[in-house]
Design a protein around this motif. Structure first.
Motif, PDB file in Angstrom:
ATOM      1  N   VAL C  38       0.783  -1.416   0.027  1.00 47.22           N
ATOM      2  CA  VAL C  38       0.125   0.085  -0.036  1.00 47.22           C
ATOM      3  C   VAL C  38       0.702   1.224  -0.004  1.00 47.22           C
ATOM      4  CG1 VAL C  38      -1.685   1.212   1.383  1.00 47.22           C
ATOM      5  CG2 VAL C  38      -2.025  -1.075   1.127  1.00 47.22           C
ATOM      6  N   ILE C  39       1.893   1.456   0.790  1.00 50.55           N
ATOM      7  CA  ILE C  39       2.940   2.431   0.899  1.00 50.55           C
ATOM      8  C   ILE C  39       3.451   2.518  -0.312  1.00 50.55           C
ATOM      9  CG2 ILE C  39       4.888   3.198   2.144  1.00 50.55           C
ATOM     10  CD1 ILE C  39       3.887   1.836   4.461  1.00 50.55           C
ATOM     11  N   VAL C  40       4.039   1.424  -1.143  1.00 51.53           N
ATOM     12  CA  VAL C  40       4.713   1.735  -2.287  1.00 51.53           C
ATOM     13  C   VAL C  40       3.814   2.311  -3.330  1.00 51.53           C
ATOM     14  CG1 VAL C  40       5.802   0.581  -4.307  1.00 51.53           C
ATOM     15  CG2 VAL C  40       6.458  -0.295  -1.739  1.00 51.53           C
ATOM     16  N   LEU C  41       2.659   1.666  -3.535  1.00 50.08           N
ATOM     17  CA  LEU C  41       1.707   1.925  -4.517  1.00 50.08           C
ATOM     18  C   LEU C  41       1.404   3.514  -4.168  1.00 50.08           C
ATOM     19  CD1 LEU C  41       1.731  -0.564  -5.785  1.00 50.08           C
ATOM     20  CD2 LEU C  41      -0.613  -0.206  -6.331  1.00 50.08           C
ATOM     21  N   ALA C  42       0.970   3.905  -3.062  1.00 47.84           N
ATOM     22  CA  ALA C  42       0.731   5.410  -2.784  1.00 47.84           C
ATOM     23  C   ALA C  42       2.152   6.297  -3.216  1.00 47.84           C
ATOM     24  CB  ALA C  42       0.430   5.514  -1.511  1.00 47.84           C
ATOM     25  N   ALA C  43       3.309   5.713  -2.786  1.00 45.54           N
ATOM     26  CA  ALA C  43       4.355   6.763  -3.227  1.00 45.54           C
ATOM     27  C   ALA C  43       4.617   6.885  -4.479  1.00 45.54           C
ATOM     28  CB  ALA C  43       5.622   6.092  -2.313  1.00 45.54           C
ATOM     29  N   VAL C  44       4.607   5.793  -5.476  1.00 41.12           N
ATOM     30  CA  VAL C  44       5.088   5.890  -6.886  1.00 41.12           C
ATOM     31  C   VAL C  44       3.980   6.680  -7.455  1.00 41.12           C
ATOM     32  CG1 VAL C  44       6.337   3.563  -6.980  1.00 41.12           C
ATOM     33  CG2 VAL C  44       4.103   3.661  -7.481  1.00 41.12           C
ATOM     34  N   THR C  45       2.765   6.644  -6.949  1.00 39.89           N
ATOM     35  CA  THR C  45       1.676   7.327  -7.555  1.00 39.89           C
ATOM     36  C   THR C  45       1.750   8.789  -7.387  1.00 39.89           C
ATOM     37  OG1 THR C  45       0.111   5.588  -7.358  1.00 39.89           O
ATOM     38  CG2 THR C  45      -0.751   7.740  -7.995  1.00 39.89           C
ATOM     39  N   ALA C  46       2.014   9.319  -6.124  1.00 41.24           N
ATOM     40  CA  ALA C  46       2.418  10.584  -5.568  1.00 41.24           C
ATOM     41  C   ALA C  46       3.625  11.282  -5.972  1.00 41.24           C
ATOM     42  CB  ALA C  46       2.166  10.630  -4.311  1.00 41.24           C
ATOM     43  N   ILE C  47       4.809  10.503  -5.949  1.00 38.87           N
ATOM     44  CA  ILE C  47       5.776  11.128  -6.155  1.00 38.87           C
ATOM     45  C   ILE C  47       6.843  10.517  -7.531  1.00 38.87           C
ATOM     46  CG2 ILE C  47       6.204  12.226  -3.914  1.00 38.87           C
ATOM     47  CD1 ILE C  47       7.883   9.884  -3.161  1.00 38.87           C
ATOM     48  N   GLY C  48       6.142   9.443  -8.095  1.00 42.88           N
ATOM     49  CA  GLY C  48       6.900   8.933  -9.339  1.00 42.88           C
ATOM     50  C   GLY C  48       7.172   9.959 -10.349  1.00 42.88           C
ATOM     51  N   GLY C  49       6.185  10.721 -10.677  1.00 41.11           N
ATOM     52  CA  GLY C  49       6.281  11.593 -11.928  1.00 41.11           C
ATOM     53  C   GLY C  49       7.289  12.669 -11.601  1.00 41.11           C
ATOM     54  N   TRP C  64      11.724  15.627  -3.017  1.00 44.03           N
ATOM     55  CA  TRP C  64      11.292  14.864  -1.680  1.00 44.03           C
ATOM     56  C   TRP C  64      12.705  14.419  -0.816  1.00 44.03           C
ATOM     57  CZ3 TRP C  64      12.849   9.894  -1.413  1.00 44.03           C
ATOM     58  CH2 TRP C  64      12.955   9.271  -2.722  1.00 44.03           C
ATOM     59  N   VAL C  65      13.761  14.684  -1.454  1.00 47.45           N
ATOM     60  CA  VAL C  65      14.874  14.414  -0.754  1.00 47.45           C
ATOM     61  C   VAL C  65      15.433  15.834   0.023  1.00 47.45           C
ATOM     62  CG1 VAL C  65      17.462  14.083  -1.076  1.00 47.45           C
ATOM     63  CG2 VAL C  65      15.980  12.372  -2.343  1.00 47.45           C
ATOM     64  N   ALA C  66      14.891  16.678  -0.772  1.00 50.56           N
ATOM     65  CA  ALA C  66      15.181  18.228  -0.211  1.00 50.56           C
ATOM     66  C   ALA C  66      14.068  18.560   0.816  1.00 50.56           C
ATOM     67  CB  ALA C  66      15.138  19.178  -1.335  1.00 50.56           C
ATOM     68  N   ASP C  67      12.894  17.955   0.787  1.00 45.07           N
ATOM     69  CA  ASP C  67      11.933  18.102   1.881  1.00 45.07           C
ATOM     70  C   ASP C  67      10.963  16.841   2.043  1.00 45.07           C
ATOM     71  OD1 ASP C  67       9.787  18.965   3.098  1.00 45.07           O
ATOM     72  OD2 ASP C  67       8.952  20.319   1.574  1.00 45.07           O
ATOM     73  N   PRO C  68      11.684  16.142   3.120  1.00 43.78           N
ATOM     74  CA  PRO C  68      10.709  14.883   3.469  1.00 43.78           C
ATOM     75  C   PRO C  68       9.246  14.844   3.695  1.00 43.78           C
ATOM     76  CG  PRO C  68      12.974  14.972   4.438  1.00 43.78           C
ATOM     77  CD  PRO C  68      12.591  16.277   3.938  1.00 43.78           C
ATOM     78  N   THR C  69       8.843  16.135   3.739  1.00 39.53           N
ATOM     79  CA  THR C  69       7.503  16.489   4.287  1.00 39.53           C
ATOM     80  C   THR C  69       6.417  15.408   3.192  1.00 39.53           C
ATOM     81  OG1 THR C  69       7.815  18.483   4.821  1.00 39.53           O
ATOM     82  CG2 THR C  69       5.467  17.978   4.717  1.00 39.53           C
ATOM     83  N   TYR C  70       6.797  15.511   1.892  1.00 41.34           N
ATOM     84  CA  TYR C  70       6.061  14.612   1.076  1.00 41.34           C
ATOM     85  C   TYR C  70       6.017  13.099   1.476  1.00 41.34           C
ATOM     86  CZ  TYR C  70       6.643  18.776  -1.993  1.00 41.34           C
ATOM     87  OH  TYR C  70       6.542  19.883  -2.457  1.00 41.34           O
ATOM     88  N   LEU C  71       7.085  12.583   1.771  1.00 44.62           N
ATOM     89  CA  LEU C  71       7.183  11.283   2.438  1.00 44.62           C
ATOM     90  C   LEU C  71       6.061  11.210   3.564  1.00 44.62           C
ATOM     91  CD1 LEU C  71      10.901  10.329   2.023  1.00 44.62           C
ATOM     92  CD2 LEU C  71       9.034   9.979   0.467  1.00 44.62           C
ATOM     93  N   TRP C  72       6.332  11.989   4.613  1.00 43.71           N
ATOM     94  CA  TRP C  72       5.258  11.842   5.663  1.00 43.71           C
ATOM     95  C   TRP C  72       3.721  11.758   5.184  1.00 43.71           C
ATOM     96  CZ3 TRP C  72       7.284   9.705   9.760  1.00 43.71           C
ATOM     97  CH2 TRP C  72       8.674  10.059  10.030  1.00 43.71           C
ATOM     98  N   VAL C  73       3.436  12.825   4.123  1.00 45.11           N
ATOM     99  CA  VAL C  73       2.109  12.881   3.878  1.00 45.11           C
ATOM    100  C   VAL C  73       1.921  11.477   3.241  1.00 45.11           C
ATOM    101  CG1 VAL C  73       0.753  13.876   1.964  1.00 45.11           C
ATOM    102  CG2 VAL C  73       2.204  15.358   3.494  1.00 45.11           C
ATOM    103  N   ILE C  74       2.737  10.872   2.435  1.00 48.98           N
ATOM    104  CA  ILE C  74       2.458   9.755   1.815  1.00 48.98           C
ATOM    105  C   ILE C  74       2.350   8.669   2.861  1.00 48.98           C
ATOM    106  CG2 ILE C  74       3.354   7.944   0.538  1.00 48.98           C
ATOM    107  CD1 ILE C  74       4.575  10.061  -1.149  1.00 48.98           C
ATOM    108  N   LEU C  75       3.088   8.628   4.039  1.00 45.80           N
ATOM    109  CA  LEU C  75       2.923   7.606   4.880  1.00 45.80           C
ATOM    110  C   LEU C  75       1.602   7.798   5.649  1.00 45.80           C
ATOM    111  CD1 LEU C  75       4.603   5.292   6.372  1.00 45.80           C
ATOM    112  CD2 LEU C  75       5.465   7.047   7.932  1.00 45.80           C
TER     113      LEU C  75
END
Lengths: 209, 209, 209
Positions: C38-49, C64-75
């Protein structure tokens, strides 16, 4: 003289781009994709391999970002290709495979050369030639939900390996870059055409299932 | 002392590369791929994750471009592996999963460490450890036209997450890098082996279809 | 004023990330994936492009390396989304498509803008807007072993192309960046919503099989 050679290569590169893009158009047509799907499959086939190569060797710029002409060639091929593909067949059957073999030979040597120019070892350069030649078609097949044909069918990637070794090897032996290019391209092209003509294939490795 | 530790890690890394490559060989054999397909599946499994990691963290060079030894290990594994895989079974069944768990533990910590060394936050570093450990196997499964097993099956990526958090956490607590490495590897390895031994799995999230 | 505009965009970007991640959660649920899937599919959809865009244009750091907030939102979306998706339906059906169209419009313009800021030509910038908008969903579909819907279905990527051209074009005509952004977003959003409302689709290109 050098500028003539450069021009011949540049136009050949655009021609190879169009040929690879057209193979993406054909797959899109089999899958009943819409116009955007046609463009995407044309694009990944034509520039997917070179893009991965440029990212991995750390090129200053991906080649089609530096020169968007490639994108215009793909766009034109995707639009015109839909009509050409539906024309009643007029070209002899062997034209498209020959053009594809030419594009494969050229892309392989371009990829090998660009890697060496970025200071990679010969082993890495050969791998980059193979990636330039076959990775785009692999992405096309994955998007079309097929096991990439290059992993299962007749000699295709093997021709890239031969061409890359010939290019790297002759260059190491001291021949001029132009001669090495011709040797690499000829090796890829001849092996690929021979594989088509005599249905050569590598033996399959099978473990049962 | 440090050079001994470095040597142990380097040889362990090559061993892990061979183990991961061999898992690609096995999948290629089930799909009746040719020799080139075997090499490609071995390669994407073994170095796919580390390649994506190096591109995303902006490493100066992708690790196998800097050191082509990895490519030679993959090539040797792809060639020898086809014979080994067909030998009448002699090794106990648990050897391969144990070797794979060891490779997973090592790759995870290497990925996490390399990300931190490039200045990423802890969250990003853990993600990079997971990518290093599992992305190659995911690409292998996509090429084999399967839903990546890591997304559906028993605890595998979860072991990477645990290992990455242990490594990052103990390091933040002030332990030496070597101890943090051992903690991270042990966490991944033990959880993974326990999951194999007792068939642990995460609950599936199902919405019907 | 500028800082207010920036804040609105940043929060909108996080909102779009959550919406795209949620679409990955839904696909994972259909495939009975585990929590990691679930996390992987959420992540690739949200930040893959956006990741592919940043690699190709050579951004200093992937966003998202510069600002990991995106990762927390996905999680958070991956965890909460599993519960929300199972709630008895309370929201009107059109909320999710509208939110997705908003995210698509925003991602497209952000991608186009970032490419132009890195000095690409307009053609490349439009392509980067499209990649930012649709590539993540394509990877999600490939991992789910489906032909990417964006290649076959109603107008989706076409809305990105329109938005990218409007943004690039109005900017070239001399309007302020904010107005160009609104024009680009509005173009994408309106065309996408119209396509949903009236079931607009591009004609399929079919070659038989």
């Amino acid at each position: 003289m050098q500028s003539l050679v450069d021009a011949v290569f540049y136009w050949s590169d655009l021609f190879g781009t169009a040929v690879f893009a057209f193979s993406g158009v054909l797959v899109a047509g089999r899958l009943r994709m819409d116009g955007f799907g046609v463009i995407v499959l044309a694009a990944v086939t034509a520039i997917g391999g070179g893009t991965i190569r440029d990212l991995i060797i750390g090129a200053e710029q991906v080649f089609w970002v530096a020169d968007p002409t490639y994108l215009w060639v793909i766009l034109a091929t995707a639009l015109l290709g839909q009509y050409i593909a539906r024309l009643p067949r007029r070209l002899p059957w062997y034209i498209l495979p020959l053009a594809d073999a030419f594009g494969l030979a050229l892309f392989t040597v371009i990829g090998t050369e660009k890697a060496l120019a970025h200071g990679t070892s010969g082993m890495v350069a050969v791998v980059m030639g193979v990636i330039t030649g076959v990775a785009g078609g692999m992405i096309r097949d994955v998007l079309a939900r097929e096991v990439p044909m290059v992993l299962q069918r007749e000699i295709y990637a093997t021709a890239c390996i031969l061409g890359g070794i010939l290019y790297t090897g002759t260059l190491a032996l001291g021949v001029t870059p132009l001669l090495a290019t011709l040797a690499g391209m000829l090796g890829t092209f001849v092996l690929r055409v021979a594989a088509i003509r005599w249905h050569l294939s590598l033996p399959a490795f099978s473990l049962g299932r």
